[in-house]
Design a protein around this motif. Structure first.
Motif, PDB file in Angstrom:
ATOM      1  N   ASN A   1      24.607  12.512  13.644  1.00 23.94           N
ATOM      2  CA  ASN A   1      23.402  11.737  13.958  1.00 23.94           C
ATOM      3  C   ASN A   1      23.688  10.563  14.879  1.00 23.94           C
ATOM      4  O   ASN A   1      22.799   9.751  15.134  1.00 23.94           O
ATOM      5  CB  ASN A   1      22.754  11.232  12.658  1.00 23.94           C
ATOM      6  CG  ASN A   1      22.242  12.375  11.804  1.00 23.94           C
ATOM      7  OD1 ASN A   1      21.752  13.371  12.327  1.00 23.94           O
ATOM      8  ND2 ASN A   1      22.359  12.257  10.491  1.00 23.94           N
TER       9      ASN A   1
ATOM     10  N   ALA B   1      24.006   8.519  18.192  1.00 27.63           N
ATOM     11  CA  ALA B   1      23.243   8.596  19.443  1.00 27.63           C
ATOM     12  C   ALA B   1      24.135   9.181  20.535  1.00 27.63           C
ATOM     13  O   ALA B   1      25.208   8.659  20.830  1.00 27.63           O
ATOM     14  CB  ALA B   1      22.760   7.206  19.837  1.00 27.63           C
ATOM     15  N   THR B   2      23.698  10.298  21.136  1.00 27.15           N
ATOM     16  CA  THR B   2      24.503  10.968  22.162  1.00 27.15           C
ATOM     17  C   THR B   2      24.288  10.392  23.552  1.00 27.15           C
ATOM     18  O   THR B   2      25.070  10.677  24.459  1.00 27.15           O
ATOM     19  CB  THR B   2      24.169  12.472  22.189  1.00 27.15           C
ATOM     20  OG1 THR B   2      22.768  12.630  22.462  1.00 27.15           O
ATOM     21  CG2 THR B   2      24.516  13.125  20.866  1.00 27.15           C
TER      22      THR B   2
ATOM     23  N   TYR C   1      21.854  11.195  25.455  1.00 26.54           N
ATOM     24  CA  TYR C   1      20.983  12.142  26.173  1.00 26.54           C
ATOM     25  C   TYR C   1      20.199  12.925  25.136  1.00 26.54           C
ATOM     26  O   TYR C   1      20.479  12.835  23.933  1.00 26.54           O
ATOM     27  CB  TYR C   1      21.797  13.069  27.077  1.00 26.54           C
ATOM     28  CG  TYR C   1      22.738  13.993  26.333  1.00 26.54           C
ATOM     29  CD1 TYR C   1      22.344  15.279  25.965  1.00 26.54           C
ATOM     30  CD2 TYR C   1      24.026  13.582  25.984  1.00 26.54           C
ATOM     31  CE1 TYR C   1      23.201  16.118  25.279  1.00 26.54           C
ATOM     32  CE2 TYR C   1      24.882  14.411  25.298  1.00 26.54           C
ATOM     33  CZ  TYR C   1      24.468  15.681  24.956  1.00 26.54           C
ATOM     34  OH  TYR C   1      25.317  16.511  24.259  1.00 26.54           O
ATOM     35  N   ASN C   2      19.237  13.699  25.575  1.00 28.54           N
ATOM     36  CA  ASN C   2      18.409  14.478  24.660  1.00 28.54           C
ATOM     37  C   ASN C   2      18.851  15.944  24.709  1.00 28.54           C
ATOM     38  O   ASN C   2      18.570  16.651  25.686  1.00 28.54           O
ATOM     39  CB  ASN C   2      16.934  14.366  25.058  1.00 28.54           C
ATOM     40  CG  ASN C   2      16.025  15.134  24.108  1.00 28.54           C
ATOM     41  OD1 ASN C   2      16.476  15.674  23.098  1.00 28.54           O
ATOM     42  ND2 ASN C   2      14.747  15.207  24.431  1.00 28.54           N
TER      43      ASN C   2
ATOM     44  N   ASN D   1      17.861  18.460  22.886  1.00 25.56           N
ATOM     45  CA  ASN D   1      16.842  19.431  22.484  1.00 25.56           C
ATOM     46  C   ASN D   1      16.138  20.033  23.700  1.00 25.56           C
ATOM     47  O   ASN D   1      15.856  19.338  24.675  1.00 25.56           O
ATOM     48  CB  ASN D   1      15.815  18.760  21.569  1.00 25.56           C
ATOM     49  CG  ASN D   1      16.456  18.185  20.321  1.00 25.56           C
ATOM     50  OD1 ASN D   1      17.311  18.825  19.699  1.00 25.56           O
ATOM     51  ND2 ASN D   1      16.091  16.970  19.956  1.00 25.56           N
ATOM     52  N   ASN D   2      15.883  21.338  23.621  1.00 23.20           N
ATOM     53  CA  ASN D   2      15.185  22.062  24.699  1.00 23.20           C
ATOM     54  C   ASN D   2      15.926  21.975  26.033  1.00 23.20           C
ATOM     55  O   ASN D   2      15.309  22.044  27.101  1.00 23.20           O
ATOM     56  CB  ASN D   2      13.751  21.540  24.877  1.00 23.20           C
ATOM     57  CG  ASN D   2      12.885  21.795  23.671  1.00 23.20           C
ATOM     58  OD1 ASN D   2      12.965  22.851  23.053  1.00 23.20           O
ATOM     59  ND2 ASN D   2      12.066  20.825  23.312  1.00 23.20           N
TER      60      ASN D   2
ATOM     61  N   GLY E   1      17.693  13.596  30.026  1.00 27.70           N
ATOM     62  CA  GLY E   1      17.079  12.649  29.090  1.00 27.70           C
ATOM     63  C   GLY E   1      17.940  11.431  28.879  1.00 27.70           C
ATOM     64  O   GLY E   1      18.029  10.901  27.772  1.00 27.70           O
TER      65      GLY E   1
ATOM     66  N   LYS F   1      18.864   7.487  29.605  1.00 30.74           N
ATOM     67  CA  LYS F   1      18.161   6.248  29.916  1.00 30.74           C
ATOM     68  C   LYS F   1      18.914   5.469  31.000  1.00 30.74           C
ATOM     69  O   LYS F   1      20.108   5.252  30.904  1.00 30.74           O
ATOM     70  CB  LYS F   1      18.034   5.382  28.657  1.00 30.74           C
ATOM     71  CG  LYS F   1      17.219   4.113  28.857  1.00 30.74           C
ATOM     72  CD  LYS F   1      17.107   3.341  27.550  1.00 30.74           C
ATOM     73  CE  LYS F   1      16.294   2.068  27.741  1.00 30.74           C
ATOM     74  NZ  LYS F   1      16.188   1.284  26.468  1.00 30.74           N
TER      75      LYS F   1
ATOM     76  N   ARG G   1      15.471  21.636  31.551  1.00 29.52           N
ATOM     77  CA  ARG G   1      14.783  21.213  30.330  1.00 29.52           C
ATOM     78  C   ARG G   1      13.494  22.001  30.202  1.00 29.52           C
ATOM     79  O   ARG G   1      12.685  22.056  31.144  1.00 29.52           O
ATOM     80  CB  ARG G   1      14.488  19.719  30.354  1.00 29.52           C
ATOM     81  CG  ARG G   1      13.817  19.233  29.071  1.00 29.52           C
ATOM     82  CD  ARG G   1      13.843  17.729  28.961  1.00 29.52           C
ATOM     83  NE  ARG G   1      15.203  17.219  28.888  1.00 29.52           N
ATOM     84  CZ  ARG G   1      15.951  17.261  27.780  1.00 29.52           C
ATOM     85  NH1 ARG G   1      15.474  17.800  26.671  1.00 29.52           N
ATOM     86  NH2 ARG G   1      17.177  16.792  27.786  1.00 29.52           N
TER      87      ARG G   1
ATOM     88  N   ARG H   1       7.760  21.029  26.469  1.00 23.92           N
ATOM     89  CA  ARG H   1       7.486  20.977  25.039  1.00 23.92           C
ATOM     90  C   ARG H   1       6.602  22.151  24.619  1.00 23.92           C
ATOM     91  O   ARG H   1       5.748  22.599  25.386  1.00 23.92           O
ATOM     92  CB  ARG H   1       6.793  19.663  24.669  1.00 23.92           C
ATOM     93  CG  ARG H   1       7.711  18.447  24.767  1.00 23.92           C
ATOM     94  CD  ARG H   1       6.984  17.211  24.286  1.00 23.92           C
ATOM     95  NE  ARG H   1       7.840  16.023  24.333  1.00 23.92           N
ATOM     96  CZ  ARG H   1       7.451  14.820  23.944  1.00 23.92           C
ATOM     97  NH1 ARG H   1       6.219  14.635  23.483  1.00 23.92           N
ATOM     98  NH2 ARG H   1       8.282  13.792  24.036  1.00 23.92           N
TER      99      ARG H   1
ATOM    100  N   ASP I   1      22.095  21.726  22.414  1.00 26.74           N
ATOM    101  CA  ASP I   1      22.183  21.210  21.038  1.00 26.74           C
ATOM    102  C   ASP I   1      23.153  22.041  20.209  1.00 26.74           C
ATOM    103  O   ASP I   1      23.901  21.501  19.383  1.00 26.74           O
ATOM    104  CB  ASP I   1      20.795  21.154  20.387  1.00 26.74           C
ATOM    105  CG  ASP I   1      20.071  22.477  20.402  1.00 26.74           C
ATOM    106  OD1 ASP I   1      20.533  23.435  21.065  1.00 26.74           O
ATOM    107  OD2 ASP I   1      19.005  22.580  19.753  1.00 26.74           O
TER     108      ASP I   1
END
Length: 786
Positions: free
Chosen positions: A449, A451-452, A454-455, A457-458, A532, A534, A614, A617, A647
């Motif tokens: 858990n 924080a990586t 980046y995102n 997922n998907n 993803g 920042k 990516r 959604r 992921d």
């Protein structure tokens, strides 16, 4: 005499079926667990032992010191191997290889993606493999040759003889099959489907052979028997510094033996801190502990029913039996029970092995043809039988025949106290195991858990090729036009890996003695949008020509450089000047258990061969993959379509920890189950001895709850004592284990509180079921009982 011992032992086991079945179940589970664990341990400790030169092969590695932060690296320069072989007499052969990489192998309609190495000429002299076709002498003599494993050859050529047939490699060049080797054993460090030789006539390889700074290869040594490794290591450092003087202050090279590649692969701050050996030791201990718990059950139950065996012992002694004969008799009973349990365990292992192999991702098996199997079987049976029967044999054979036959025999505290010690020991182990598994689970979850940056997922990554590079713009546009993809970019490596590390760049005001290691990444526009990530300061690449002289830094780089306002500053990397246009969040690309290294991201689409996209959604992944595959097959038809969900790739970083956690959970639960079996049997014997007391109390008005408390309190006291012993012991063990992680959980007292309550409830449940059954009996029958 021997036959008599066996006959009497057999009759006693059958005469006391409840006692025998209880112990049989506990011992069978214990031995089954031990066999499964020992099969796994054997596979681990035998890693690479199929190699003929196992004790003489070393990998050249280096401890690289950057600003007093040392990391251990196995990437070496290409010309090192040849120099070592020529200049160090104790080195028989030196081999250089690429890191393992994927190749597209094509033969007609058969098209496969297989992993392999490009190697120097003495590879098959240093490393031994079984040649099914061809031979090691001629296998890689010609530059345009290829060696296939048996399964790869069958996939490409079927049952036909592949020797001298041509395979197209990466749709660019042809290679002639010169040999076929047996598939590499699963417990080998070097895994491959194909081997190809270096083509030293290639111009780029010629340049690399003259480059003593670009560390992108692996170097292996085969030493002469009895060679002094310290002298060889000293010479390696001298040769490297001779050609690259600037490396003297940064790197210390050493030869790492094959015997340590698997079990001792972890380094921290330039020191070897173990590796899989920790888990090998851990599970060896767990196997012994589980066996001991089962043996303790046998001891407890044997001594608990001592009054039933007292008359037998008394009569035997009056008839002339010596104590030694009685001890042998009781040992025979326990060994026969261990033998029966072992037979059932072998059957259980045979049935469980397919599922266990899937869990541990190995191909373990029971080899009945090996003498080692029968030696191990004999050792397990004797160990279990002797340990389980030791205390009962000594205790039961010590009864006084006069007291027994007069009816004045009373075991008293002499029997109860050792039994209590054993029960406490069982519960200490159980509390330690279950507490440890909870803490391991918490630690893994903490890092998962984390924080990586980046995102994941998907997000899908696809390896590129020359065709995807050439057609990237049209591929990107068509993917976006499907309406299923929101953004596309390309990078040097997938977001879950690092392919490039280098010394820190130069900048105005950089301290002269500052040595830092930076990770590097090349990318295209839409990098932060697709991943993803920042942007903390400045901006991302826009895709304009000016971006070729732009660079992004991560927050760790800004901190390490001690720069307050990095945007707009100039840095020099190699021979080129770059302008910092932005600062991004730290991205966890390597181990999630360690801090993020400083990173530079450059705009260089030509050197960015991984395509990432990516999904929008609420898009079904299968629908998107169908559309993506259609586009890639259209513009990249020669390469099999391959993709990765980011992921899932991130989760693969926890494979070892997840496996260890699952195994620990399973064996901890089985250990507790064995404890419960013994506790149930012991509670049953205790209640049988107190049947008349229970009957009297019922007649006098005692309730079931009162009877339950009466019987349970003795066992609850033992659990409480075990808890007091287990908590500090567990805390000490797990605290030391957690020290290996930079990010770690704090051990909470609530873990022990929950485990303590769980063990109390479990004890109440096991003892309560037996007590309630006795309390529900008619007191008249209890008072009439013998």
């Amino acid at each position: 005499m021997f036959r008599n011992y066996v006959k009497i032992a057999w009759r006693n086991l059958f005469r006391n079926k409840g006692f025998s079945l209880t112990n049989l179940l506990g011992l069978t589970i214990g031995i089954t667990c031990a066999i499964l664990i020992l099969l796994w341990v054997k596979d681990e400790v035998n890693y690479d032992k199929s190699q003929k030169n196992y004790s003489e092969v070393y990998k050249v590695m280096g401890h690289r010191n950057f600003n007093n932060t040392i990391f251990t690296d196995e990437a070496m320069v290409l010309p090192l191997a040849a120099s070592l072989e020529q200049q160090i007499p104790q080195v028989k052969h030196a081999v250089v290889t690429t890191f393992r990489q994927p190749y597209i192998l094509t033969n007609g309609e058969a098209k496969l993606k297989k992993d392999g190495y490009t190697v120097s000429e003495h590879f098959f002299d240093v490393f031994s493999y079984k040649f099914i076709r061809g031979n090691a002498i001629n296998a890689i003599r010609e530059p345009a040759s290829i060696v296939l494993t048996e399964s790869a050859a069958k996939a490409l050529f079927g049952d036909a003889d592949p020797i001298n047939k041509t395979v197209k490699v990466d749709n660019e060049r042809d290679a002639k099959v010169t040999a076929v080797v047996a598939d590499v054993p699963g417990n080998s460090s070097i895994q491959f489907d194909c081997i190809m030789p270096f083509n030293y006539a290639d111009e780029s390889l010629k340049r690399s052979m003259a480059n003593w700074q670009n560390s992108s290869w692996q170097v292996y040594l085969q030493t002469l028997p009895g060679a002094g490794i310290a002298a060889i290591e000293k010479k390696i450092n001298e040769i490297k510094v001779l050609h690259d003087p600037g490396d003297k202050k940064i790197t210390s090279y050493f030869a790492f033996p094959m015997s340590k590649w698997r079990l001792y692969s972890d380094f921290k701050d330039g020191k070897n801190v173990g590796g899989m050996i920790e888990y090998v030791r851990l599970f060896t201990i767990i196997a012994i502990i589980i066996l001991l718990i089962a043996c303790i059950n046998f001891m407890n139950l044997s001594t608990a029913r001592s009054e039933k065996r007292a008359k037998e012992v008394g009569i035997r002694k009056t008839l002339g039996s010596e104590k030694k004969q009685l001890v042998i008799q009781f040992f025979f009973e326990s060994i026969i029970l261990a033998l029966i349990s072992f037979v059932f365990s072998i059957l259980a292992v045979y049935l469980l092995l397919p599922a266990f192999n899937t869990l541990v991702e190995k191909q373990l098996f029971l080899d009945f043809t090996q003498p080692q199997f029968w030696l191990a079987a004999f050792a397990i049976i004797v160990f279990t039988g002797v340990v389980a029967g030791s205390y009962p044999a000594i205790y039961l054979s010590s009864f006084s025949p006069i007291k027994v036959l007069k009816g004045t025999f009373n075991p008293g505290k002499n029997a109860v106290l050792p039994r209590h010690f054993l029960i406490v020991g069982q519960f200490v182990i159980s509390i330690l195991l279950i507490s440890a598994t909870i803490i391991v689970y918490q630690q893994i979850n903490l890092v998962k858990n984390r924080a990586t940056g980046y995102n994941p997922n998907n997000l899908i990554s696809i390896p590129g090729s020359p065709e995807t590079q050439k057609n990237y713009t049209v591929i990107k546009n068509e993917l976006l036009q499907t309406g299923l993809i929101s953004s596309v970019t390309r990078t040097m490596s997938p977001i879950t890996e690092i392919y490039w590390k280098s010394p820190a760049p130069d900048w105005t005001g950089k301290p002269a003695n500052l040595n830092l290691i930076f990770t590097g990444l090349t990318t295209d526009n839409d990098f932060t949008k697709t991943m993803g990530i920042k942007v903390l300061q400045g901006k991302d690449f826009s895709g304009a020509a000016v971006d070729s002289s732009s660079v992004l830094l991560n927050a760790a780089a800004v901190q390490a450089m001690n720069i307050k306002d990095p945007v707009g500053m100039q840095i020099r990397n190699g021979n080129k000047e770059f302008t910092v246009i932005g600062v991004v969040n730290n991205i966890v690309m390597e181990s999630p258990f360690t801090p993020v290294d400083p990173m530079m991201a450059f705009y260089n689409p030509d050197n960015s061969n991984w395509i990432s996209m990516r999904l929008n959604r609420d898009v079904q992944p299968q629908q998107a993959l169908t559309a993506i595959e259609t586009v890639f097959k259209k513009y990249n038809p020669a390469v099999p379509f391959e993709y990765r969900f980011v992921d899932k790739e991130f989760q693969r970083k926890f494979l070892t920890e997840d496996l260890i956690s699952k195994l620990a959970n399973i064996f901890a639960l089985l250990a507790i189950f064995i404890c419960c079996i013994g506790l149930a049997g012991l509670a049953s014997f205790t209640i049988i001895k107190r049947l008349r007391e229970i009957g009297v109390r019922k007649v006098l008005g005692a309730t079931i709850q009162q009877l339950l408390l009466l019987i349970s309190k003795e066992f609850l006291k033992l659990v409480a004592i075990a808890f007091i012993i287990a908590v500090p012991l567990t805390w000490w063990c797990m605290h030391n284990w957690l020290l290996k992680y930079d990010y770690r959980v704090n051990i909470s007292i609530w873990v022990f509180a929950i485990v303590g309550i769980l063990m109390l409830l479990l004890t109440m449940a096991v003892v309560g079921l037996n007590t309630i059954s006795a309390a529900m009996r008619n007191p008249v029958k209890s008072l009439k009982a013998d």
